[in-house]
Design a protein around this motif. Structure first.
Motif, PDB file in Angstrom:
ATOM      1  N   GLY A   1       8.884  -5.136  -3.102  1.00  0.00           N
ATOM      2  CA  GLY A   1       9.883  -5.790  -2.159  1.00  0.00           C
ATOM      3  C   GLY A   1       9.067  -7.086  -1.527  1.00  0.00           C
ATOM      4  N   ALA A   2      10.112  -7.618  -0.805  1.00  0.00           N
ATOM      5  CA  ALA A   2       9.541  -8.985  -0.017  1.00  0.00           C
ATOM      6  C   ALA A   2       8.464  -8.581   1.045  1.00  0.00           C
ATOM      7  N   ASN A   3       8.338  -7.409   1.555  1.00  0.00           N
ATOM      8  CA  ASN A   3       7.599  -6.987   2.628  1.00  0.00           C
ATOM      9  C   ASN A   3       6.467  -6.131   2.552  1.00  0.00           C
ATOM     10  N   VAL A   4       5.606  -6.298   3.422  1.00  0.00           N
ATOM     11  CA  VAL A   4       4.264  -5.703   3.233  1.00  0.00           C
ATOM     12  C   VAL A   4       4.481  -4.119   3.532  1.00  0.00           C
ATOM     13  N   ILE A   5       4.140  -3.178   2.798  1.00  0.00           N
ATOM     14  CA  ILE A   5       4.240  -1.588   3.106  1.00  0.00           C
ATOM     15  C   ILE A   5       2.727  -1.324   3.455  1.00  0.00           C
ATOM     16  N   PHE A   6       2.674  -0.129   3.998  1.00  0.00           N
ATOM     17  CA  PHE A   6       1.373   0.338   4.230  1.00  0.00           C
ATOM     18  C   PHE A   6       1.356   2.215   3.690  1.00  0.00           C
ATOM     19  N   ALA A   7       0.388   2.167   3.001  1.00  0.00           N
ATOM     20  CA  ALA A   7       0.256   3.647   2.475  1.00  0.00           C
ATOM     21  C   ALA A   7      -1.007   4.320   3.186  1.00  0.00           C
ATOM     22  N   GLY A   8      -0.636   5.563   3.136  1.00  0.00           N
ATOM     23  CA  GLY A   8      -1.756   6.620   3.855  1.00  0.00           C
ATOM     24  C   GLY A   8      -1.215   8.057   3.944  1.00  0.00           C
ATOM     25  N   GLY A   9      -1.677   8.808   5.162  1.00  0.00           N
ATOM     26  CA  GLY A   9      -1.197  10.171   5.081  1.00  0.00           C
ATOM     27  C   GLY A   9       0.224  10.174   5.961  1.00  0.00           C
ATOM     28  N   SER A  10       0.560  11.382   6.158  1.00  0.00           N
ATOM     29  CA  SER A  10       1.845  11.606   6.796  1.00  0.00           C
ATOM     30  C   SER A  10       2.143  10.890   8.177  1.00  0.00           C
ATOM     31  N   ALA A  11       1.001  10.455   8.938  1.00  0.00           N
ATOM     32  CA  ALA A  11       1.007   9.878  10.121  1.00  0.00           C
ATOM     33  C   ALA A  11       0.675   8.154   9.769  1.00  0.00           C
ATOM     34  N   VAL A  12       0.889   7.803   8.591  1.00  0.00           N
ATOM     35  CA  VAL A  12       0.774   6.254   8.412  1.00  0.00           C
ATOM     36  C   VAL A  12       1.398   5.511   9.295  1.00  0.00           C
ATOM     37  N   THR A  13       0.922   4.269   9.825  1.00  0.00           N
ATOM     38  CA  THR A  13       1.346   3.265  10.567  1.00  0.00           C
ATOM     39  C   THR A  13       1.241   2.088   9.894  1.00  0.00           C
ATOM     40  N   GLY A  14       1.731   0.955  10.540  1.00  0.00           N
ATOM     41  CA  GLY A  14       1.335  -0.471  10.221  1.00  0.00           C
ATOM     42  C   GLY A  14       0.137  -0.957  10.256  1.00  0.00           C
ATOM     43  N   SER A  15      -0.469  -0.219  11.722  1.00  0.00           N
ATOM     44  CA  SER A  15      -1.764  -0.789  12.045  1.00  0.00           C
ATOM     45  C   SER A  15      -2.710   0.436  11.530  1.00  0.00           C
ATOM     46  N   ALA A  16      -2.599   1.445  10.953  1.00  0.00           N
ATOM     47  CA  ALA A  16      -3.529   2.554  10.345  1.00  0.00           C
ATOM     48  C   ALA A  16      -3.275   2.911   9.148  1.00  0.00           C
ATOM     49  N   GLY A  17      -2.800   2.053   8.086  1.00  0.00           N
ATOM     50  CA  GLY A  17      -2.525   2.260   6.930  1.00  0.00           C
ATOM     51  C   GLY A  17      -3.130   1.605   5.989  1.00  0.00           C
ATOM     52  N   TYR A  18      -3.039   1.576   4.501  1.00  0.00           N
ATOM     53  CA  TYR A  18      -3.428   0.763   3.666  1.00  0.00           C
ATOM     54  C   TYR A  18      -2.526  -0.461   3.182  1.00  0.00           C
ATOM     55  N   PRO A  19      -2.610  -1.530   3.524  1.00  0.00           N
ATOM     56  CA  PRO A  19      -1.629  -2.656   3.277  1.00  0.00           C
ATOM     57  C   PRO A  19      -1.417  -3.032   1.674  1.00  0.00           C
ATOM     58  N   ILE A  20      -0.166  -2.695   1.481  1.00  0.00           N
ATOM     59  CA  ILE A  20       0.111  -3.296  -0.135  1.00  0.00           C
ATOM     60  C   ILE A  20       1.063  -4.610   0.194  1.00  0.00           C
ATOM     61  N   PRO A  21       0.708  -5.710   0.213  1.00  0.00           N
ATOM     62  CA  PRO A  21       1.278  -6.860   0.059  1.00  0.00           C
ATOM     63  C   PRO A  21       2.767  -6.955  -0.850  1.00  0.00           C
ATOM     64  N   ALA A  22       3.644  -7.686  -0.546  1.00  0.00           N
ATOM     65  CA  ALA A  22       4.925  -7.866  -1.607  1.00  0.00           C
ATOM     66  C   ALA A  22       4.283  -8.570  -2.721  1.00  0.00           C
ATOM     67  N   ASN A  23       4.721  -7.690  -3.803  1.00  0.00           N
ATOM     68  CA  ASN A  23       4.593  -8.043  -5.302  1.00  0.00           C
ATOM     69  C   ASN A  23       3.338  -7.815  -5.624  1.00  0.00           C
ATOM     70  N   THR A  24       2.605  -6.769  -5.143  1.00  0.00           N
ATOM     71  CA  THR A  24       1.377  -6.359  -5.517  1.00  0.00           C
ATOM     72  C   THR A  24       1.205  -5.031  -5.647  1.00  0.00           C
ATOM     73  N   GLY A  25      -0.032  -4.635  -6.073  1.00  0.00           N
ATOM     74  CA  GLY A  25      -0.150  -3.061  -6.226  1.00  0.00           C
ATOM     75  C   GLY A  25      -1.505  -2.650  -6.151  1.00  0.00           C
ATOM     76  N   PHE A  26      -1.813  -1.377  -6.514  1.00  0.00           N
ATOM     77  CA  PHE A  26      -3.045  -0.942  -6.592  1.00  0.00           C
ATOM     78  C   PHE A  26      -3.061   0.410  -7.396  1.00  0.00           C
TER      79      PHE A  26
END
Length: 92
Positions: free
Chosen positions: A35-60
Motif C-alpha cells: 500500500g501507499a501508507n505505513v502499517i504497524f504490526a503487533g499483537g491484538s492491541a497494536v496501534t500506530g504508536s505501539a506497533g512495528y512500522p512497515i513503510p509503504a512498499n517494504t516488508g520484513f
C-alpha cells in the motif's frame, strides 16, 4: 508447505497471520506492505504508536512460533485508508 495471501489492512486492527491455520512446526513469515501508507504490526492491541512500522512498499521476514497471532493496522489521521498487504508463510 508455502502459502501466500493478500490482506487489506485498514483503520481497524486486522489479523494477518493465524498460526492455527498451519500445521504444527516452525514457521517463517514474510510480510510485504504494497500500500501507499505505513502499517504497524503487533499483537491484538497494536496501534500506530505501539506497533512495528512497515513503510509503504517494504516488508520484513521472521521466524514465528506456533502460538502468536500477528495483527496490523493502518492508523487514521494523515494516513487514512487501507494498505494491501501480502503475507507469505512457509512451514518446515
Amino acid at each position: 508447505m508455502i502459502n501466500a495471501s493478500s490482506v487489506n489492512v485498514g483503520t481497524a486492527v486486522t489479523l494477518i497471520f493465524d498460526p492455527a491455520s498451519y500445521p504444527e512446526g516452525r514457521t517463517a513469515v514474510s510480510v510485504h506492505n504494497r500500500g501507499a501508507n505505513v502499517i504497524f504490526a503487533g499483537g491484538s492491541a497494536v496501534t500506530g504508536s505501539a506497533g512495528y512500522p512497515i513503510p509503504a512498499n517494504t516488508g520484513f521476514s521472521f521466524k514465528q512460533n506456533q502460538s502468536s497471532k500477528i495483527y496490523a493496522i493502518c492508523p487514521d489521521g494523515n494516513q487514512s485508508g487501507t494498505a494491501t498487504t501480502r503475507v507469505l508463510v512457509e512451514t518446515y
